[in-house]
Design an enzyme around this catalytic site. Structure first.
Site, mmCIF file in Angstrom:
data_model
loop_
_atom_site.group_PDB
_atom_site.id
_atom_site.type_symbol
_atom_site.label_atom_id
_atom_site.label_comp_id
_atom_site.label_asym_id
_atom_site.label_seq_id
_atom_site.Cartn_x
_atom_site.Cartn_y
_atom_site.Cartn_z
ATOM 1 C CB CYS A 31 50.166 -2.642 -5.845
ATOM 2 S SG CYS A 31 51.581 -3.687 -5.486
ATOM 3 C CG MET A 32 46.307 -6.206 -4.828
ATOM 4 S SD MET A 32 44.901 -6.136 -3.715
ATOM 5 C CE MET A 32 44.875 -7.832 -3.133
#
Length: 509
Positions: A29-30
């Site tokens: 993810c981020m």
């Protein structure tokens, strides 16, 4: 050189998570490398946390290694390549056999037990995570388009390069005009349907021709219902498709199933879901505006104070559909600057811990390595590496976040409403995405003031109330405590470092 560094990081992580054969799936993810493991017991948690590039680890539905924004996107492909190479190669020699002490085993067992308790995988919580998984892949585009929109607005206000403004507007708005399609695609993929069918049904929502259709006595408008309508339409499409797969003969499946999926889901979307989702979206926008306009200080206090626990549980991403809906309606989300104050409280608390524990070199090294990410809004390293294991500093960090949230909420209540044109960044990284109706100068000043309040209150609350005497005696020590001078001004340390003193430290030994 950067490629070599990223590959070296991946190569260092792989043996510590059990090697290639222990990896079931890989995603990111981020900020986190997310790994599904075959055997959790093969992971060497402490050695993994000690790697310079690793900011912390989180055990949830997947094993998550916090590497930070930018880094994780570069390390993940290298990690995937190494796993593929390792599976195709002959079995390698065992990795370094770390001699685990009894205390380390006990700490590891306690950590696993606590993680399983905290996991609490209720159906509702798992559903929220799946909803978050739909929107997380969209965040990079939201950030990029949001910054471009901000740049276009800046050029417009300054009357600079007017010819560039339409081009920037097209770049910034193109994705947002079709975001419903991407949401539908990801929804079908996440819930076990054919992704492109989910996107096809969601595309009905943004098709200009829907303006010719009446539903519930009202003329539909393109985009009505937004991302919530796309989410509901794609979920329906998944159910219709699964029903068709069950009853349609295999010889006709390739023709009948896609047709019935789009037809049935499309009709329900046009003559039901778009209207209902449109009403829900409008209600969300109206409620958020009313909440901050009438009780902004109190609302900011609650939202800023409770956001760190949401991050701790991984549920903060469930707010993404609400943020996205607000951005669709007004151009920015008023909630994100308030929620970002939780990170400011966390930073202030971590700085206070640094000064309260001058002799614990491990925790101080962890804080020094994690603070830059904390200032940029990446809070997991400080949460899992510092405040949460210590206990009380986590509470005082929430107090700092509540104070910053109340500050920003108060100005919303006084009529200076502003927000973020995209989601994802926080802390200092949110400055380029700020937008409001009172001018950029006032908007930036209020947000900066909120951060300052969060830092100061988080620091003060932690410095004065974050430690008991017993905690100071236990944690204000280090590996060299037995050789420390007798006249040291800090409380006397035990001849051996307390086993728990090292437990909260994930990195930077």
């Amino acid at each position: 050189m950067s490629t070599d560094k990223n590959r070296a990081t991946a190569a260092a992580i792989l043996p510590l998570v059990g090697g290639p054969d222990n990896i079931v799936s890989i995603a990111h993810c981020m900020t986190r490398l997310r790994i599904t493991l075959r055997d959790r017991s093969l992971v060497q948690d402490e050695a993994l946390k000690a790697l310079p590039a690793v900011m912390g680890v989180v055990e949830d539905d997947t094993y998550q290694i916090v590497l930070g924004p930018g880094t994780v996107a570069r390390v993940t492909p290298e990690f995937e390549a190494l796993v593929a190479e390792g599976r195709s190669a002959a079995p390698a020699a065992p990795a370094d056999t770390h001699a685990v002490t009894a205390d380390e085993l006990a700490a590891q067992g306690a950590a696993i037990k606590n993680a399983q308790k905290a996991k609490n995988s209720t159906p509702f919580k798992l559903f929220l995570r799946r909803i978050a998984n739909i929107f997380v892949p969209l965040i990079p585009a939201l950030i990029g388009c949001g910054i471009i929109a901000g740049l276009g607005g800046f050029l417009t206000n300054m009357h600079w390069v007017p010819a560039a403004v339409p081009a920037l507007a097209a770049m910034a708005s193109g994705f947002m005009s079709l975001i419903a399609v991407f949401v539908g695609y990801n929804t079908a993929k996440e819930f076990g349907g054919t992704a492109i069918l989910g996107g096809a049904v969601a595309a009905i929502i943004v098709f200009p021709g829907v303006a010719k259709i009446d539903a519930f006595g009202q003329q539909l408008s393109p985009g009505q219902g937004g991302v919530l309508g796309a989410l509901a339409a794609a979920l329906l499409a998944v159910q219709v498709e699964k029903w068709c797969r069950k009853w349609v003969p295999e010889a006709l499946d390739v023709l009948v199933t896609p047709t019935l999926t789009v037809l049935i889901s499309g009709l329900v979307t046009l003559f039901g879901l778009m209207f209902v989702a449109g009403e829900v979206s409008s209600a969300i926008g109206t409620f958020a505006t009313w909440l901050l306009a009438t009780g902004g200080a109190f609302a900011g206090l609650v939202l800023g104070g409770l956001f760190l626990p949401l991050v701790m549980l991984g549920l903060h991403q469930a707010l993404i559909p609400i943020h996205t809906t607000l951005i669709e309606q007004t151009g920015y989300t008023v909630l994100l600057p308030i929620l970002a104050m939780a990170g400011a409280g966390q930073v202030g608390a971590a700085i206070a811990v640094y000064y309260k524990l001058p002799r614990n070199r491990s925790i101080r090294a962890t804080i020094k390595s994690a603070l830059p990410a904390g200032f940029l809004g990446v809070g997991e390293p400080l949460i899992y590496g510092v405040s949460l294991p210590l206990g009380r500093p986590f509470i005082t960090a929430c107090i700092g976040g509540a104070a910053g949230g109340a500050f920003v909420g108060l100005f919303n209540q006084l009529g200076t409403a502003f927000g973020s044109t995209a989601i994802g960044p926080s802390g200092w990284a949110l400055f380029p995405l700020l937008d409001g109706k009172s001018g950029m100068g006032m908007t930036i000043a209020i947000y900066a003031g909120g951060l300052a309040v969060g830092y100061l209150v988080g620091f003060a609350a932690t410095y004065f109330f974050g430690f008991t005497r017993q905690m100071l005696t236990e944690f204000n020590t280090g590996p060299d405590a037995d050789t420390a001078p007798e006249a040291a001004p800090t409380p006397p340390a035990a001849t051996e470092p307390a086993p728990d003193a090292a437990a909260p430290v994930p990195v930077g030994r």
